[in-house]
Design a protein around this motif. Sequence first.
Motif, short mmCIF file in Angstrom:
data_model
loop_
_atom_site.label_atom_id
_atom_site.label_comp_id
_atom_site.label_asym_id
_atom_site.label_seq_id
_atom_site.Cartn_x
_atom_site.Cartn_y
_atom_site.Cartn_z
N ILE A 795 0.84 -1.20 0.00
CA ILE A 795 0.00 0.00 0.00
C ILE A 795 0.87 1.25 0.00
O ILE A 795 0.59 2.24 -0.72
N GLY A 796 1.95 1.26 0.79
CA GLY A 796 2.84 2.40 0.84
C GLY A 796 3.48 2.69 -0.51
O GLY A 796 3.63 3.85 -0.92
N ASN A 797 3.88 1.63 -1.23
CA ASN A 797 4.46 1.82 -2.57
C ASN A 797 3.43 2.43 -3.53
O ASN A 797 3.76 3.28 -4.36
N TRP A 798 2.16 1.96 -3.38
CA TRP A 798 1.12 2.52 -4.24
C TRP A 798 0.90 4.00 -3.93
O TRP A 798 0.74 4.82 -4.84
N VAL A 799 0.88 4.37 -2.65
CA VAL A 799 0.68 5.77 -2.27
C VAL A 799 1.80 6.64 -2.81
O VAL A 799 1.56 7.74 -3.36
N LEU A 800 3.05 6.19 -2.68
CA LEU A 800 4.18 6.98 -3.19
C LEU A 800 4.10 7.15 -4.70
O LEU A 800 4.38 8.23 -5.23
N GLN A 801 3.72 6.07 -5.41
CA GLN A 801 3.59 6.16 -6.87
C GLN A 801 2.54 7.20 -7.25
O GLN A 801 2.78 8.06 -8.11
N GLN A 802 1.35 7.15 -6.59
CA GLN A 802 0.28 8.09 -6.91
C GLN A 802 0.66 9.52 -6.52
O GLN A 802 0.40 10.48 -7.27
N ALA A 803 1.29 9.68 -5.36
CA ALA A 803 1.66 11.02 -4.89
C ALA A 803 2.68 11.67 -5.82
O ALA A 803 2.58 12.86 -6.17
N CYS A 804 3.67 10.93 -6.24
CA CYS A 804 4.71 11.48 -7.13
C CYS A 804 4.11 11.84 -8.49
O CYS A 804 4.47 12.88 -9.09
N ALA A 805 3.19 10.98 -8.97
CA ALA A 805 2.57 11.27 -10.26
C ALA A 805 1.75 12.57 -10.19
O ALA A 805 1.80 13.41 -11.10
N ARG A 806 0.98 12.77 -9.07
CA ARG A 806 0.17 13.98 -8.96
C ARG A 806 1.06 15.22 -8.81
O ARG A 806 0.80 16.28 -9.37
N LEU A 807 2.15 15.07 -8.03
CA LEU A 807 3.04 16.22 -7.81
C LEU A 807 3.71 16.64 -9.11
O LEU A 807 3.87 17.84 -9.40
N GLN A 808 4.10 15.66 -9.93
CA GLN A 808 4.71 15.98 -11.22
C GLN A 808 3.70 16.68 -12.13
O GLN A 808 4.03 17.65 -12.83
N HIS A 809 2.45 16.16 -12.10
CA HIS A 809 1.40 16.77 -12.93
C HIS A 809 1.11 18.20 -12.49
O HIS A 809 0.97 19.10 -13.34
N TRP A 810 1.00 18.45 -11.19
CA TRP A 810 0.72 19.80 -10.71
C TRP A 810 1.85 20.76 -11.10
O TRP A 810 1.59 21.91 -11.46
N HIS A 811 3.06 20.27 -11.03
CA HIS A 811 4.18 21.15 -11.37
C HIS A 811 4.17 21.52 -12.85
O HIS A 811 4.38 22.68 -13.23
N GLN A 812 3.90 20.52 -13.68
CA GLN A 812 3.91 20.79 -15.13
C GLN A 812 2.74 21.66 -15.55
O GLN A 812 2.85 22.47 -16.47
N SER A 813 1.57 21.49 -14.88
CA SER A 813 0.37 22.28 -15.26
C SER A 813 0.23 23.55 -14.43
O SER A 813 -0.69 24.34 -14.68
#
Length: 983
Positions: A795-813
Amino acid sequence: MSLPALPQAQHGACFFRLDSRYHLYPLTPLPAGLAWQQNNTPLPDYLSHEDSQRLAQTLSRGQAGRLNLAVAGQRWQCHLAPVEGGSWLLSVHVGQPEQSDKLGLLEWQLQRKWSTATDAGQLPELLDLLSSELQPDRLILWRHHEAEELLRPLYSQGQSFVLQPVRADRRYLRTLHQRGGLSFSNCPEQPLLGAFDYLATDGIRHRLDVPLPFSEGPGGILSLEYTQPHEAIPAATMQFVATLAARIGTALEQTPDLSSQSLCANDIMARLMPLLCQHTGQDFFNQLMLQLATLTGASMVLAGLQQLATEQVYAIACYHEGQLQQSFHYDLPGTPCSFSHQSNESICIHAHDLARQFPEDKMLAELDLQAYAGLSVNDQRNQPLGILVLLFEQPLQNTGWLNTLLTLLKPRLTAEFYHRRDQENLMLAAAAFETREGIFIASANMRIQQANQAFSRMCGTDPDSLVGTPVLSLRDNAPGMTDANIIMRTLGRQGWWQGEQQLARTDGHALPINLRISSMQDGLGITHYVCHVEDISEHKANRDRIEKMAYFDELTGLHNRRFMVDHISHTVALAEHESNRGALLLLDIDDFKNINDSLGYMIGDQLLIKVAERLRQFSREYDDISLARMASDEFVLLMPRLGHGFSATKTRAEQLANALHELFSMPFELNGLRLHISVSAGISLFPASGVSLEEYLRQADTATHMAKRIAQGSHVFFSPEMAEEVQERLQLTNDLQQALLNNELLLHFQPQLLLDNQEVIGVEALLRWHPPGQPAVPPGHFIPVAEETSLICDIGNWVLQQACARLQHWHQSNTGPARLSVNISARHFHSHDFVARLEGLLLQYPACRQRLTLEVTEGVILESLTESRTRMARLKRLGLNLSIDDFGTGYSSFAYLKELPVDELKLDRSFIRQVDSNDRDRAIIACIMELARQLQLTVVAEGVETEAQRSQLLELGCPACQGFLMARPMPESQLLEWLGSSR
């Protein structure tokens, strides 16, 4: 290299027959001056006590030998060989009376003889002279091969010897050449003779070594070996042996010009006569090989026993390349020797082109052998018995003399081959008798006639002491053993019996054996019994050990789980039959894993042994309590007969549980360490209706886990409600695992704001679970369940994967917050691939560097401070921010803060809840704020729900907060809308 021809020997010997009663009967005319008169007086009466003993020892060996005897003031040089009927052939050379320096005088005479001799061909004469004068049990000639650092035996005479090379020890050789000779007593214990490992096996007690010089190379060694202790070797004797060794070395190197035409068959036989008269057994074959090679010019000479069934020859003696070779086997088909099985002729000669005639025999071409002469000897049934082979490097011009020579040798060879075959058969029979299995032969009245070494070792004595012993006196009358009368009746009825018995050893102990008895009969009845005895003590010990391994714990010596499961079944059934009640109590040592991790497994094992000893002592104080170690740190006490009613049984079990807790209140002393431990206990009462036997352990295990959750060092009785809760948690675990696979989990985000101007500085990612068609599962319900298993890492690996993906998206947009915080559990943080996964995520989502914050609690860090410090340093190098969550509620210590590369402290909501009304909470927060300012750390207060709390925190200097007052956790879409409206 060939040995030189020998001159015609002059022997003035007389011959006697020595019968089994030691009487002498002349076979040839007696020479003048022989002090002997034929009468009924046995030979030992003429001898001294020492000579009588040496004569008896020589005859007891049953082999040909030589010795000097003093008879009526004369020195008889005697050679003995066994003949038919238990008699001996005795040849006698009469010597002069002993002189004080006999060997010195003999050496002088030999030197004069050698100075006038026209040839030096006296090798056999020299070897016989050494044997007769010094009477060694064995004489060996060694050649030193310097390149290989080996000593290879060229020749041996006397006691049988396996012709194998030994390591050339440099220290031994250097000492030998420096001193000119070495005399050793207690040979197997001499360090200088360490390379000669056969000495102890062959029973060699004394040894004399002198250098054997050669004109080229390092030379060799002449060894005289004795099986009995020997007096010190005087200098004159050492000089005599060294002189003969020098002459032997010269004789070995000389190669006379001796063609096949130089001597006729009769001349060669005349030179072989001393050999044929004086030697027998292996000495006969060794000497014959050496002299035939010398006298005939053969490159290789061998004698072998033929084996008809396998069409093989076993070479018992072989002379090649100037030395005797080791015994070996070779196949007959395709070789010149095959005539012995294919033809009725006893002699076969191939004068030339040998390799061309027998192309399958590769050895002939490799050694460039040109001619062959073979003599085949058959037994009384006309079956091949032995073969004599001579191989030549040059073609033979005249073969008549070879034919005659082989014909003349045949009678004597036949006798020696018979003798050798009998020896081989006796050795095989002896080897079969002297096996690891005990064997003894008993007479018809059950008295031992013969026993082998293996059986005598079982009895604790020697074979001779067992002769005449009644078999029944060796039987230990242990309970359960078959009666002797039954054994004898079975033998009389079926001729054999087999079974287990107890052997009474001489030391008083009984040895378990498997005994097999077979009766041997003739026309008049049973003649004797053949008994085979197998020592089964090791087998029984292994069986007991296997049983102990199956039912006992190796570390503590207590019963194990397998035993206890069977014992529970028996105990519960007995309780139902007797209408009694009992209790099964499962103990689990609290925090035992931490003891192993911090102090090591050795201390952990010692603690388990001490715990077992304390529990064993406790169980002895009560009747019928059974004790077992079930797993690493789990122990079971099975307590039957506690009462007849439920209440009485529960009260009694409660008392025993309290007594156990008191038992563990005392510390354990381990290698100077004092450990205080507690145990949690789960109790299951039996018998209970509708409960299977396997369920009692499960009930106690469930109650133990419940006791650990309530409070360490407590005990809990099992109830049906516990089983329901365990079942619910198991179902929740399965559902949660399926939810992860089905993408039922999602992230909500709670904003973090500055207290003074309400500016958003980041968000915290929070996990939510919405099963399809069902209400949401509270995080406080499913996250603790996940943390008990490895599922929290997935579950922790899944949370980190989702969090990093959202943070990258927010930064780019350029749409979301600039910082994102993620909670990390203890199991996830300390997993082996945690840092490696983050490295991969940062490569995939580079915008997360300096923007992603990992939140860990104090307990996670202090669980292993050194490892945590190392991991946190690696994470900082990756560009991640680190925050200590719930600061102040765990193991708060200002000391560790200065060692860890943290960026932020999060004040726990327990300090915030009453900050507007509790002076103590405000004082603690003020101290934390001052500490943060000094360490340059950011502080975020969590759980802010009222305006009064926010105002008080702002007054105390807290820079940031999060909580329901500002915003609740929300999905990403709502977060973006909220951020848009707050701007």
